[in-house]
Motif scaffolding. Sequence first.
Motif, short mmCIF file in Angstrom:
data_model
loop_
_atom_site.label_atom_id
_atom_site.label_comp_id
_atom_site.label_asym_id
_atom_site.label_seq_id
_atom_site.Cartn_x
_atom_site.Cartn_y
_atom_site.Cartn_z
N LYS A 4 0.87 -1.17 -0.30
CA LYS A 4 0.06 -0.05 0.00
C LYS A 4 0.84 1.29 0.03
CE LYS A 4 -3.56 2.28 2.72
NZ LYS A 4 -4.42 2.29 3.84
N LYS A 8 1.41 4.20 -3.18
CA LYS A 8 0.92 5.32 -2.72
C LYS A 8 2.23 6.32 -3.30
CE LYS A 8 -2.48 5.41 0.78
NZ LYS A 8 -2.80 5.94 1.80
N SER A 68 -2.80 -4.99 -0.11
CA SER A 68 -2.06 -3.94 0.09
C SER A 68 -1.36 -3.99 1.39
CB SER A 68 -3.07 -2.78 0.55
OG SER A 68 -3.78 -2.75 1.60
#
Length: 98
Positions: A4, A8, A68
């Motif tokens: 995750k 990002k 994630s």
Amino acid sequence: MNLKNFIKSTAELDPNLILKGDQDQVSFISKILVDSENQIILLTLSLTKPTSPLRLFDLRKQTSSAPSGFKFYLFNPQKQQKTYTFGYYLRDQYLVIK
């Protein structure tokens, strides 16, 4: 580093960046294995440059269906050593995962 956070933080990066890993030295990443049983993404290191180096695009594609929370590990097959990753840095056209 978990998937995750990696997704990002790399969203804006060039998908053509070549993948390398920094364990004791900087090496090319030759294989990506998503291990669902252990919830890890194993990045295998190679001392020689592969004929078709793996790119950030390849990593995104191979991990797209992974949850994630999966964690990244670098694997050195010569030393049979697996290490947890905690980040990455950019060097020229390379994304170096450490």
